[in-house]
Design a protein around this motif. Structure first.
Motif, PDB file in Angstrom:
ATOM      1  N   GLY A  59      27.576  57.555  -5.556  1.00  0.00           N
ATOM      2  CA  GLY A  59      28.135  56.313  -6.056  1.00  0.00           C
ATOM      3  C   GLY A  59      29.332  56.462  -6.971  1.00  0.00           C
ATOM      4  N   GLN A  60      29.675  57.660  -7.352  1.00  0.00           N
ATOM      5  CA  GLN A  60      30.761  57.866  -8.305  1.00  0.00           C
ATOM      6  C   GLN A  60      32.125  57.656  -7.650  1.00  0.00           C
ATOM      7  OE1 GLN A  60      30.884  61.755 -10.114  1.00  0.00           O
ATOM      8  NE2 GLN A  60      32.532  61.210 -11.521  1.00  0.00           N
ATOM      9  N   ARG A  61      33.044  57.088  -8.435  1.00  0.00           N
ATOM     10  CA  ARG A  61      34.431  56.908  -8.020  1.00  0.00           C
ATOM     11  C   ARG A  61      35.298  57.959  -8.702  1.00  0.00           C
ATOM     12  NH1 ARG A  61      36.061  52.423 -10.586  1.00  0.00           N
ATOM     13  NH2 ARG A  61      37.706  51.787  -9.118  1.00  0.00           N
ATOM     14  N   VAL A  62      36.259  58.477  -7.952  1.00  0.00           N
ATOM     15  CA  VAL A  62      37.137  59.532  -8.456  1.00  0.00           C
ATOM     16  C   VAL A  62      38.577  59.143  -8.156  1.00  0.00           C
ATOM     17  CG1 VAL A  62      37.806  61.958  -8.251  1.00  0.00           C
ATOM     18  CG2 VAL A  62      35.391  61.328  -8.143  1.00  0.00           C
ATOM     19  N   ALA A  63      39.443  59.319  -9.126  1.00  0.00           N
ATOM     20  CA  ALA A  63      40.868  59.026  -8.952  1.00  0.00           C
ATOM     21  C   ALA A  63      41.636  60.322  -8.744  1.00  0.00           C
ATOM     22  CB  ALA A  63      41.418  58.282 -10.166  1.00  0.00           C
ATOM     23  N   VAL A  64      42.541  60.302  -7.786  1.00  0.00           N
ATOM     24  CA  VAL A  64      43.424  61.438  -7.509  1.00  0.00           C
ATOM     25  C   VAL A  64      44.862  60.949  -7.611  1.00  0.00           C
ATOM     26  CG1 VAL A  64      44.159  63.155  -5.829  1.00  0.00           C
ATOM     27  CG2 VAL A  64      41.735  62.512  -5.977  1.00  0.00           C
ATOM     28  N   ARG A  65      45.680  61.669  -8.323  1.00  0.00           N
ATOM     29  CA  ARG A  65      47.105  61.353  -8.393  1.00  0.00           C
ATOM     30  C   ARG A  65      47.901  62.549  -7.861  1.00  0.00           C
ATOM     31  NH1 ARG A  65      49.817  58.407 -13.415  1.00  0.00           N
ATOM     32  NH2 ARG A  65      48.866  56.691 -12.225  1.00  0.00           N
ATOM     33  N   PHE A  66      48.550  62.324  -6.726  1.00  0.00           N
ATOM     34  CA  PHE A  66      49.433  63.341  -6.152  1.00  0.00           C
ATOM     35  C   PHE A  66      50.853  63.122  -6.657  1.00  0.00           C
ATOM     36  CE2 PHE A  66      46.118  63.145  -2.814  1.00  0.00           C
ATOM     37  CZ  PHE A  66      45.838  64.505  -2.656  1.00  0.00           C
ATOM     38  N   ASP A  67      51.514  64.212  -6.990  1.00  0.00           N
ATOM     39  CA  ASP A  67      52.941  64.186  -7.290  1.00  0.00           C
ATOM     40  C   ASP A  67      53.644  64.888  -6.136  1.00  0.00           C
ATOM     41  OD1 ASP A  67      55.198  63.813  -9.364  1.00  0.00           O
ATOM     42  OD2 ASP A  67      55.374  65.925  -8.797  1.00  0.00           O
ATOM     43  N   LEU A  68      54.410  64.141  -5.353  1.00  0.00           N
ATOM     44  CA  LEU A  68      55.017  64.641  -4.125  1.00  0.00           C
ATOM     45  C   LEU A  68      56.520  64.787  -4.308  1.00  0.00           C
ATOM     46  CD1 LEU A  68      54.701  65.312  -1.074  1.00  0.00           C
ATOM     47  CD2 LEU A  68      54.975  62.848  -0.624  1.00  0.00           C
ATOM     48  N   PRO A  69      57.031  66.011  -4.465  1.00  0.00           N
ATOM     49  CA  PRO A  69      58.474  66.202  -4.629  1.00  0.00           C
ATOM     50  C   PRO A  69      59.206  65.917  -3.315  1.00  0.00           C
ATOM     51  CG  PRO A  69      57.217  68.139  -5.351  1.00  0.00           C
ATOM     52  CD  PRO A  69      56.291  67.277  -4.557  1.00  0.00           C
ATOM     53  N   THR A  70      60.337  65.242  -3.409  1.00  0.00           N
ATOM     54  CA  THR A  70      61.120  65.007  -2.192  1.00  0.00           C
ATOM     55  C   THR A  70      61.669  66.320  -1.632  1.00  0.00           C
ATOM     56  OG1 THR A  70      63.050  64.528  -3.564  1.00  0.00           O
ATOM     57  CG2 THR A  70      61.764  62.648  -2.796  1.00  0.00           C
ATOM     58  N   GLY A  71      61.822  67.332  -2.489  1.00  0.00           N
ATOM     59  CA  GLY A  71      62.262  68.639  -2.008  1.00  0.00           C
ATOM     60  C   GLY A  71      61.280  69.291  -1.057  1.00  0.00           C
ATOM     61  N   GLN A  72      60.073  68.757  -1.001  1.00  0.00           N
ATOM     62  CA  GLN A  72      59.049  69.248  -0.085  1.00  0.00           C
ATOM     63  C   GLN A  72      59.165  68.596   1.292  1.00  0.00           C
ATOM     64  OE1 GLN A  72      55.161  68.801  -1.874  1.00  0.00           O
ATOM     65  NE2 GLN A  72      54.119  69.782  -0.151  1.00  0.00           N
ATOM     66  N   LEU A  73      60.014  67.575   1.408  1.00  0.00           N
ATOM     67  CA  LEU A  73      60.053  66.744   2.612  1.00  0.00           C
ATOM     68  C   LEU A  73      61.249  67.037   3.504  1.00  0.00           C
ATOM     69  CD1 LEU A  73      59.047  63.363   0.923  1.00  0.00           C
ATOM     70  CD2 LEU A  73      57.563  65.109   1.925  1.00  0.00           C
ATOM     71  N   GLY A  74      61.957  68.123   3.228  1.00  0.00           N
ATOM     72  CA  GLY A  74      63.136  68.445   4.014  1.00  0.00           C
ATOM     73  C   GLY A  74      62.804  69.104   5.341  1.00  0.00           C
ATOM     74  N   PHE A  75      63.851  69.363   6.098  1.00  0.00           N
ATOM     75  CA  PHE A  75      63.723  70.057   7.378  1.00  0.00           C
ATOM     76  C   PHE A  75      65.056  70.729   7.675  1.00  0.00           C
ATOM     77  CE2 PHE A  75      64.850  65.612   8.120  1.00  0.00           C
ATOM     78  CZ  PHE A  75      66.013  65.722   8.877  1.00  0.00           C
ATOM     79  N   TYR A  76      65.109  71.482   8.748  1.00  0.00           N
ATOM     80  CA  TYR A  76      66.330  72.186   9.129  1.00  0.00           C
ATOM     81  C   TYR A  76      67.109  71.329  10.128  1.00  0.00           C
ATOM     82  CZ  TYR A  76      64.747  76.170   6.501  1.00  0.00           C
ATOM     83  OH  TYR A  76      64.358  76.986   5.461  1.00  0.00           O
ATOM     84  N   ASP A  77      68.332  71.003   9.751  1.00  0.00           N
ATOM     85  CA  ASP A  77      69.136  70.084  10.556  1.00  0.00           C
ATOM     86  C   ASP A  77      69.752  70.798  11.753  1.00  0.00           C
ATOM     87  OD1 ASP A  77      71.299  71.536   9.566  1.00  0.00           O
ATOM     88  OD2 ASP A  77      71.879  70.003   8.100  1.00  0.00           O
ATOM     89  N   ARG A  78      70.713  70.151  12.383  1.00  0.00           N
ATOM     90  CA  ARG A  78      71.294  70.721  13.600  1.00  0.00           C
ATOM     91  C   ARG A  78      72.033  72.018  13.339  1.00  0.00           C
ATOM     92  NH1 ARG A  78      73.451  65.830  17.499  1.00  0.00           N
ATOM     93  NH2 ARG A  78      71.615  64.481  17.323  1.00  0.00           N
ATOM     94  N   ARG A  79      72.496  72.226  12.124  1.00  0.00           N
ATOM     95  CA  ARG A  79      73.166  73.471  11.764  1.00  0.00           C
ATOM     96  C   ARG A  79      72.197  74.487  11.163  1.00  0.00           C
ATOM     97  NH1 ARG A  79      77.799  71.141   7.947  1.00  0.00           N
ATOM     98  NH2 ARG A  79      75.889  70.161   7.119  1.00  0.00           N
ATOM     99  N   LEU A  80      70.912  74.148  11.199  1.00  0.00           N
ATOM    100  CA  LEU A  80      69.850  74.972  10.629  1.00  0.00           C
ATOM    101  C   LEU A  80      70.003  75.154   9.127  1.00  0.00           C
ATOM    102  CD1 LEU A  80      69.241  77.683  13.383  1.00  0.00           C
ATOM    103  CD2 LEU A  80      67.936  75.589  12.926  1.00  0.00           C
ATOM    104  N   ASP A  81      70.511  74.119   8.468  1.00  0.00           N
ATOM    105  CA  ASP A  81      70.545  74.061   7.015  1.00  0.00           C
ATOM    106  C   ASP A  81      69.378  73.205   6.536  1.00  0.00           C
ATOM    107  OD1 ASP A  81      72.900  75.574   6.761  1.00  0.00           O
ATOM    108  OD2 ASP A  81      74.169  73.798   7.033  1.00  0.00           O
ATOM    109  N   TYR A  82      68.726  73.642   5.462  1.00  0.00           N
ATOM    110  CA  TYR A  82      67.632  72.846   4.920  1.00  0.00           C
ATOM    111  C   TYR A  82      68.193  71.601   4.262  1.00  0.00           C
ATOM    112  CZ  TYR A  82      63.303  71.590   2.548  1.00  0.00           C
ATOM    113  OH  TYR A  82      62.179  70.921   2.120  1.00  0.00           O
ATOM    114  N   THR A  83      67.681  70.447   4.676  1.00  0.00           N
ATOM    115  CA  THR A  83      68.207  69.189   4.150  1.00  0.00           C
ATOM    116  C   THR A  83      67.085  68.199   3.908  1.00  0.00           C
ATOM    117  OG1 THR A  83      69.759  67.374   4.592  1.00  0.00           O
ATOM    118  CG2 THR A  83      68.569  68.258   6.478  1.00  0.00           C
ATOM    119  N   VAL A  84      67.247  67.402   2.844  1.00  0.00           N
ATOM    120  CA  VAL A  84      66.363  66.262   2.585  1.00  0.00           C
ATOM    121  C   VAL A  84      67.178  65.024   2.909  1.00  0.00           C
ATOM    122  CG1 VAL A  84      65.030  65.003   0.858  1.00  0.00           C
ATOM    123  CG2 VAL A  84      65.090  67.510   0.810  1.00  0.00           C
TER     124      VAL A  84
END
Length: 803
Positions: free
Chosen positions: A720-745
């Motif tokens: 019955g217990q409730r638990v709160a979770v707070r995630f801190d999500l950096p936008t720097g974690q959301l990048g990918f490699y573009d057409r030139r294979l450079d990491y970009t957000v």
């Protein structure tokens, strides 16, 4: 023997001098023969005679010094105190009987703990990943560090950071699964735990197998991997990059395989450009066993050993393991011919010497032989092993038959893995590798020209003190347990079926403990070089399941296995299925505790569980155009979805997501976004759940996966217990490699999901990444944070669910 002392006043012998100055001073004093010796190695058994250090055998091997000693513990049957004694003897010879007195690095295998006779046998890596608790992997690695250092070891050949999406591959069990983020979190924790705060008391971690080894053709060991550059960077290189940049990794092992026509041991684009220039890696690159010569003998990439030496050293392979072969006469010839430069030789030697200074070997080359017994397999280490084993067990299915109540009726315990301790252990456990040594001695040259096992080497297989599932269940249920093996893991005989069926028919419930036998020999069904073309249970185990199910007695299946296994029939007709993986020396206790409800299962799958080999590869993070057949979706004869999805796992309590919100509708590239989640234990007993955070980029300049794991955290809650979770999500974690294979957000909208698996999830919200005014690149970030706190009961709630 003549004792040799370093030159008086030598900078390299001055412990107060900076490491860089000590390296330069020592390097300047070395002859070419002494330098080349630092890039080589020897099997420990090659310098032993009758289990003791042999000066006669050592003299021709150690005369100019040595880089590494291979497996004093893992390639002998010596007990811990004997291991320390031999390690000290080797170091004493090097320190006192060679011109410059340079100690050696002793390396060991540490995939499921130190591969040593007396060491703690932890759950295999795939089980550790199922805990979704990197901090436990850090504790495992810290235990390995303490045990290795006590026995005289300095470098561990782990973590395995191969991302695997084809469980036909035998080494699936050694990995942390299919997801690059989960693999990276487990890997970084292991590296930090093993290396410690300071290498003078730490052990060098060796990430392997660089890179893409687990993506081989047909799931076959050493086969080529076909990985386009963006996939290579975003999935397969990612855990290694995190280990280097975030974990401070000090060593990398190159893979046996080839990428795009270039064997990894000759791939300077990977070893020099990506690893060193782009990531700033300053540690050593070691070869996988025999792999330098494999450039010639296996890949036919080099025309002879001299060219193999040129290619490997030129690409950046600093040390040849497990024994000096190519980095000897062939390397000398390559240097004489100018095929590889003296400067490159000096670079490699300097890296090896730097490790030795960082490890404190010049100041403390010996260990306390009297103290080793206390440090190895201490109770605190077994406690960590048990905690990991408990949390590694994944309850895949349960129609209510579990947990078995202590006061319940009779239990039929059946199956080849129910009463065999050896079957609970992974392929890099001591017992498994000793079998491989026995086979190598019987089949000379099996594992390479440089692995001739001396006839006087004592090889003794041992699973001392490891209880079986039968032991643990009988200790709790007494004579209510009736046992029959039924069959072997691999043998085709069905002679035991009648007894098994009779025992099952007379029982209230049948517990079938089935699965694999891990190792490297033909008797093994999972492990290195034990790849499979089917994911059904090996041998006649599937027939045994059918025979027991036909009795009408409810069937609980416990899978002790190194990969997802089991037929449609097994998973459809079993009342419950518990995946135990290869849970190590405390695994039987954990299995019994979960079956009887003493422990609430909380393991979660780190790899998608296929229905059959016909749908491989199957993984959650496919592209929007993947994971289905256009336009009908499914196969003609099967769904395209896995049997159990990534992140799946049941317990004896159930959790729900009560609230999920994204706190910021818009953030700038480089900032972070908060995600708040409230989960409730809606069950009737305390339990644990893994809250998982996924994202999706619905529109980008290159196609993106339908879902990507970006955060997770374990939570514990009373009924019955409730638990709160707070995630801190950096936008720097959301990048990918573009057409030139450079990491970009990229600017744009991101969808955020939270839940308990890749399927059991809810949309928390969306946010927009806005473009930075100066358009400067956003640095890559490997992880965010997660905070957990308990919440008070709502007014009128008692804190427990109605019964």
């Amino acid at each position: 023997m003549t004792t040799v002392q370093p030159e008086t006043g030598a900078t390299y012998a001055d412990a107060t001098a900076p490491v860089s100055e000590r390296v330069s001073d020592l390097l300047a004093r070395m002859t070419r023969e002494e330098k080349i010796a630092q890039l080589g190695s020897t099997w420990a058994f090659a310098v032993l005679e009758g289990g003791r250090f042999s000066v006669r055998r050592a003299r021709p091997i150690l005369g100019h010094g040595l880089g590494h000693v291979t497996r004093v513990a893992g390639a002998t049957s010596l007990k811990a105190a004997q291991v320390a004694r031999v390690a000290n003897a080797i170091q004493r010879y090097l320190v006192t009987e060679t011109r410059l007195g340079i100690p050696a690095i002793v390396h060991e295998e540490v995939c499921s703990g130190v591969m040593a006779r007396d060491a703690t046998i932890f759950p295999q890596a795939i089980g550790v990943a199922s805990t979704w608790a990197p901090e436990l992997n850090g504790q495992l690695a810290d235990a390995v560090r303490a045990q290795m250092r006590a026995m005289g070891g300095h470098q561990g050949l782990s973590p395995v950071l191969d991302v695997v999406r084809d469980p036909r591959w035998g080494r699936t069990e050694e990995t942390y699964g299919e997801d690059p983020y989960l693999v990276s979190r487990m890997g970084v924790a292991f590296v930090r735990g093993l290396q410690g705060v300071d290498l003078t008391d730490g052990v060098i971690a060796t990430a392997k197998h660089f890179v893409g080894y687990g993506a081989s053709e047909g799931g076959l060991n050493w086969a080529p991997a076909h990985l386009p550059p963006r996939l290579l960077r975003e999935v397969y290189l990612y855990p290694f990059e995190a280990a280097v940049r975030e974990g401070g990794l000090r060593s990398v092992m190159a893979g046996y395989h080839e990428l795009d026509g270039i064997p990894c041991h000759a791939n300077d684009d990977l070893l020099a450009d990506v690893l060193r220039r782009q990531w700033g890696f300053t540690g050593s690159v070691v070869s996988d066993y025999f792999a330098v010569n494999d450039l010639h003998s296996y890949h036919h990439f080099a025309q002879d050993k001299q060219q193999a030496a040129t290619l490997a050293l030129g690409a950046g392979v600093d040390v040849e393991l497990p024994a000096t072969d190519v980095y000897a006469v062939a390397l000398t010839r390559a240097l004489d011919a100018g095929d590889v430069s003296e400067a490159r030789l000096d670079e490699a030697v300097a890296r090896v010497l730097r490790h030795k200074f960082e490890l404190g070997l010049f100041e403390a080359p010996y260990v306390d032989e009297d103290a080793v017994a206390v440090a190895v397999n201490a109770q605190r280490h077994r406690t960590v092993a048990l905690e990991i084993a408990r949390r590694s067990l994944v309850l895949l299915k349960n129609d209510g038959v579990l947990p078995l109540l202590a006061e319940a009726g009779s239990v039929a315990l059946i199956g080849p893995n129910a009463d065999d301790a050896r079957h609970l252990l992974g392929d890099y456990s001591f017992a498994a590798h000793i079998e491989a040594l026995t086979e190598a001695r019987e089949r000379r040259g099996l594992l390479g020209e440089m692995m001739t096992i001396p006839d006087d080497l004592e090889i003794e297989e041992s699973t001392d003190g490891v209880p079986t599932v039968r032991d643990e269940l009988t200790a709790r249920l007494g004579d209510r347990v009736r046992y029959a093996s039924g069959c072997d893991v691999l043998d085709p005989s069905t002679d035991g079926f009648d007894e098994a069926v009779a025992v099952a028919a007379a029982a209230d419930v049948a517990v079938l403990v089935l699965g694999d036998r891990s190792g490297l020999t033909p008797r093994a069904t999972t492990g290195e070089s034990r790849d499979r073309s089917s994911l059904d249970l090996p041998g006649v185990q599937e027939d045994l399941v059918r025979a027991v199910v036909a009795t009408g007695t409810p069937v609980v299946v416990v899978l002790v296995a190194g990969r997802p296994v089991g037929s449609d029939f097994l998973h459809e007709h079993a009342a419950a299925v518990l995946m135990a993986w290869l849970p190590g020396e405390t695994g039987a206790q954990a299995i019994a505790e979960v079956l009887l409800g003493e422990v609430n299962p909380s393991g979660r799958l780190p790899i998608s569980y296929p229905r059959s080999v016909g749908q491989l590869p199957v993984f959650y993070g496919h592209k929007v155009s993947g994971g289905r057949s256009h336009w009908h979706g499914d196969y003609v004869d099967s769904p395209v979805t896995p049997r159990y999805c990534f992140g799946h796992g049941l317990g004896y309590s159930s959790f729900i997501v009560e609230e999920a919100t994204v706190r910021h509708p818009q953030v700038r590239a480089g900032d972070s976004v908060g995600v708040d989640v409230v989960v409730t234990n809606a069950g009737r007993r305390a339990g644990e759940e893994v809250v998982q955070l996924y994202v999706r980029d619905p529109q980008a300049s290159v196609t993106r996966p339908v879902l990507e794991l970006k955060g997770f955290v374990r939570v514990s809650a009373a009924a019955g217990q409730r638990v709160a979770v707070r995630f801190d999500l950096p936008t720097g974690q959301l990048g990918f490699y573009d057409r030139r294979l450079d990491y970009t957000v990229e600017p744009g909208q991101i969808e955020v999901y939270v839940g308990f698996s890749a399927q059991d999830r809810t949309l928390a919200g969306r946010f927009v990444i806005s473009a930075d005014a100066d358009r400067s690149p956003t640095p890559k970030v490997f992880t965010g944070t997660a905070e957990v706190r308990g919440l008070p009961d709502r007014p009128g709630e008692s804190g427990e669910c109605d019964r």
